[in-house]
Design a protein around this motif. Structure first.
Motif, short mmCIF file in Angstrom:
data_model
loop_
_atom_site.label_atom_id
_atom_site.label_comp_id
_atom_site.label_asym_id
_atom_site.label_seq_id
_atom_site.Cartn_x
_atom_site.Cartn_y
_atom_site.Cartn_z
N ARG A 144 7.13 -3.47 -9.12
CA ARG A 144 6.25 -3.27 -10.28
C ARG A 144 4.84 -2.94 -9.79
NH1 ARG A 144 8.38 -7.13 -15.03
NH2 ARG A 144 10.46 -7.52 -14.18
N GLY A 145 4.28 -1.87 -10.36
CA GLY A 145 2.95 -1.43 -9.94
C GLY A 145 2.97 -0.36 -8.88
N PHE A 146 4.17 0.13 -8.52
CA PHE A 146 4.30 1.10 -7.44
C PHE A 146 5.28 2.20 -7.83
CE2 PHE A 146 3.28 -3.00 -5.65
CZ PHE A 146 2.28 -2.72 -4.73
N GLY A 147 5.03 3.41 -7.29
CA GLY A 147 6.00 4.49 -7.39
C GLY A 147 6.40 4.80 -8.83
N ASP A 148 7.70 4.91 -9.04
CA ASP A 148 8.25 5.35 -10.33
C ASP A 148 8.70 4.21 -11.24
OD1 ASP A 148 8.05 8.20 -9.89
OD2 ASP A 148 9.70 8.01 -8.46
N THR A 149 8.55 2.96 -10.80
CA THR A 149 8.98 1.84 -11.65
C THR A 149 8.04 1.71 -12.85
OG1 THR A 149 10.18 0.58 -9.99
CG2 THR A 149 9.08 -0.70 -11.69
N THR A 150 8.62 1.50 -14.03
CA THR A 150 7.85 1.34 -15.27
C THR A 150 8.05 -0.08 -15.79
OG1 THR A 150 9.68 2.18 -16.59
CG2 THR A 150 8.03 3.78 -15.88
N TYR A 151 7.09 -0.56 -16.58
CA TYR A 151 7.16 -1.96 -17.02
C TYR A 151 6.16 -2.19 -18.15
CZ TYR A 151 3.22 -1.68 -13.84
OH TYR A 151 2.08 -1.25 -13.22
N VAL B 158 0.84 -1.21 0.00
CA VAL B 158 0.00 0.00 0.00
C VAL B 158 0.87 1.26 0.00
CG1 VAL B 158 -2.08 -0.98 1.06
CG2 VAL B 158 -0.19 -0.22 2.53
N THR B 159 2.19 1.10 -0.24
CA THR B 159 3.09 2.24 -0.21
C THR B 159 4.05 2.15 -1.40
OG1 THR B 159 4.75 1.15 1.20
CG2 THR B 159 2.97 2.31 2.33
N ASP B 160 5.17 2.87 -1.32
CA ASP B 160 6.28 2.68 -2.25
C ASP B 160 7.56 3.02 -1.50
OD1 ASP B 160 6.61 5.57 -2.50
OD2 ASP B 160 5.09 5.59 -4.08
N ARG B 161 8.65 3.21 -2.21
CA ARG B 161 9.94 3.37 -1.53
C ARG B 161 9.99 4.60 -0.62
NH1 ARG B 161 10.74 6.09 -6.31
NH2 ARG B 161 11.97 7.99 -6.04
N ARG B 162 9.11 5.58 -0.89
CA ARG B 162 9.10 6.80 -0.07
C ARG B 162 8.71 6.53 1.38
NH1 ARG B 162 5.18 10.45 -3.46
NH2 ARG B 162 4.33 8.40 -4.01
N SER B 163 8.02 5.41 1.62
CA SER B 163 7.61 5.08 2.99
C SER B 163 8.81 4.84 3.90
CB SER B 163 6.72 3.83 2.98
OG SER B 163 7.42 2.72 2.45
N TRP B 164 9.98 4.57 3.32
CA TRP B 164 11.19 4.29 4.12
C TRP B 164 11.97 5.55 4.47
CZ3 TRP B 164 10.95 -0.16 6.25
CH2 TRP B 164 10.39 -1.25 5.58
N THR B 165 11.60 6.71 3.93
CA THR B 165 12.40 7.91 4.15
C THR B 165 12.66 8.20 5.63
OG1 THR B 165 11.61 8.81 2.04
CG2 THR B 165 12.61 10.36 3.58
N PRO B 166 11.64 8.10 6.52
CA PRO B 166 11.94 8.37 7.94
C PRO B 166 13.01 7.44 8.51
CG PRO B 166 9.57 8.43 7.56
CD PRO B 166 10.19 7.89 6.30
N LEU B 167 12.97 6.16 8.16
CA LEU B 167 13.96 5.22 8.67
C LEU B 167 15.33 5.47 8.04
CD1 LEU B 167 14.78 2.78 10.36
CD2 LEU B 167 14.00 1.31 8.47
N LEU C 100 -1.93 8.32 1.00
CA LEU C 100 -2.97 8.37 -0.05
C LEU C 100 -2.35 8.52 -1.43
CD1 LEU C 100 -5.55 10.63 1.83
CD2 LEU C 100 -5.81 8.18 1.30
N ASP C 101 -1.22 9.23 -1.52
CA ASP C 101 -0.53 9.38 -2.80
C ASP C 101 0.11 8.05 -3.22
OD1 ASP C 101 0.47 11.01 -5.04
OD2 ASP C 101 2.43 10.61 -4.14
N MET C 102 0.86 7.43 -2.31
CA MET C 102 1.54 6.17 -2.64
C MET C 102 0.54 5.08 -3.01
SD MET C 102 4.68 5.91 0.15
CE MET C 102 3.66 6.05 1.63
N ASN C 103 -0.49 4.92 -2.18
CA ASN C 103 -1.47 3.87 -2.43
C ASN C 103 -2.35 4.20 -3.63
OD1 ASN C 103 -2.61 1.31 -1.62
ND2 ASN C 103 -4.39 2.42 -0.85
N GLY C 104 -2.59 5.51 -3.87
CA GLY C 104 -3.36 5.90 -5.05
C GLY C 104 -2.67 5.50 -6.34
N ILE C 105 -1.34 5.64 -6.38
CA ILE C 105 -0.57 5.19 -7.55
C ILE C 105 -0.73 3.68 -7.73
CG2 ILE C 105 1.78 4.87 -8.46
CD1 ILE C 105 2.50 7.56 -7.09
N ALA C 106 -0.61 2.95 -6.62
CA ALA C 106 -0.70 1.49 -6.69
C ALA C 106 -2.09 1.03 -7.13
CB ALA C 106 -0.35 0.88 -5.33
N LEU C 107 -3.14 1.68 -6.63
CA LEU C 107 -4.50 1.28 -6.98
C LEU C 107 -4.80 1.51 -8.45
CD1 LEU C 107 -6.50 2.61 -3.88
CD2 LEU C 107 -6.08 0.21 -4.48
#
Length: 280
Positions: free
Chosen positions: A63-70, A38-47, A188-195
């Motif tokens: 695949r299906g998330f963030g900036d990855t294309t396929y 439900v996220t992408d790589r940006r979810s790790w920024t705090p860690l 909502l942005d990360m999961n919106g891309i995935a949905l």
């Protein structure tokens, strides 16, 4: 070294029909970060910010998330992870996986143990696990799951995203809106891309991990938020079956404690990583 996460565009590496987007930061022991479904790589920024430049942190978009294309094609998810490690010249890494990304981390460890030094699993799933029965879940969780299923069947992606934010960000046992502000907007942005992503094509699934967890021979930390009722059974199973594993339940947090910069999550991760860590 690459620019810090979030400030510049990602790097990419080819894997089959995909261009896998990833970011890398720091130098030192390598850590590969596998995000939730439900996220992408940006979810790790705090860690990543918390760990700092003494670790070589690498986070990629599946695949299906963030900036990855396929282009849609049969693929193996773990090949994409290996392509990122290979692109960065990393022989073996500590894997930190959340949710579906934790499931992927376990599968990768079983298939390629030589590439994995240790595991941190956050609200992780297990490939081949049986479905949870309604009797395992509180009425509150069952009601939220029914709303989620109805929104999914209704095809209203904005509504589905909002309900998924309640389940997977606030927590299955939490009130809606427990997490507010920029973190909710980011979810909502990360999961919106995935949905809205196009289907990446059939995944060639690995051998199920469910009955093979006892073969994992690396130190393992299992974390689960106490509001994340749906993930607790798998977390307990992981901790019980993996020989060198321990479980920590995190108070007052849901499925994504790393996104919330949960202090006990960061402390547990720091303690676990210390033996692998940069000197000093």
């Amino acid at each position: 070294p690459a620019a810090a996460m979030g400030h510049h565009g990602p790097m990419e590496v080819g894997s089959g029909t995909a261009r896998i987007a990833y970011t890398a930061r720091g130098s030192g022991p390598a850590v590969l970060l596998l995000h939730a479904g439900v996220t992408d790589r940006r979810s790790w920024t705090p860690l990543v910010d918390h760990l700092g430049d003494g670790w070589r942190t690498v986070a990629y978009d599946r695949r299906g998330f963030g900036d990855t294309t396929y282009q849609p094609a049969p693929h193996r998810e773990m090949d994409d992870a290996l392509a990122v490690l290979d692109a960065e010249g990393i022989d073996s890494a500590i894997l930190i996986g959340a949710s579906n990304g934790g499931r992927r981390a376990v599968d990768l460890t079983l298939a390629h143990p030589e590439r994995v030094r240790a595991l941190i699993l956050v609200g992780a799933g297990i490939s081949g696990s049986p479905e949870l029965a309604d009797t395992d879940l509180s009425p509150r969780v069952q009601e939220l799951a029914a709303r989620l299923e109805a929104a999914d069947e209704g095809g209203d992606l904005d509504l589905l995203n909002r309900i998924e934010a309640q389940a997977w960000l606030d927590g299955w046992e939490a009130d809606e809106g427990r997490v507010t502000g920029p973190l909710r907007d980011l979810f909502l942005d990360m999961n919106g891309i995935a949905l809205r992503a196009t289907d990446p094509g059939p995944e060639q699934a690995p051998e199920p991990a469910w009955g093979r967890l006892g073969r994992i021979a690396v130190p393992t930390l299992v974390l689960c938020g106490d509001l994340d009722a749906v993930s607790l059974p798998a977390s307990e199973r992981l901790a019980a079956e993996i020989p060198d594993a321990r479980l920590e339940i995190l108070r007052d947090t849901g499925h994504l404690p790393h996104l919330e910069s949960h202090p006990d999550a960061f402390r547990a991760i720091d303690d676990f990583l210390r033996p692998f860590g940069p000197p000093g």
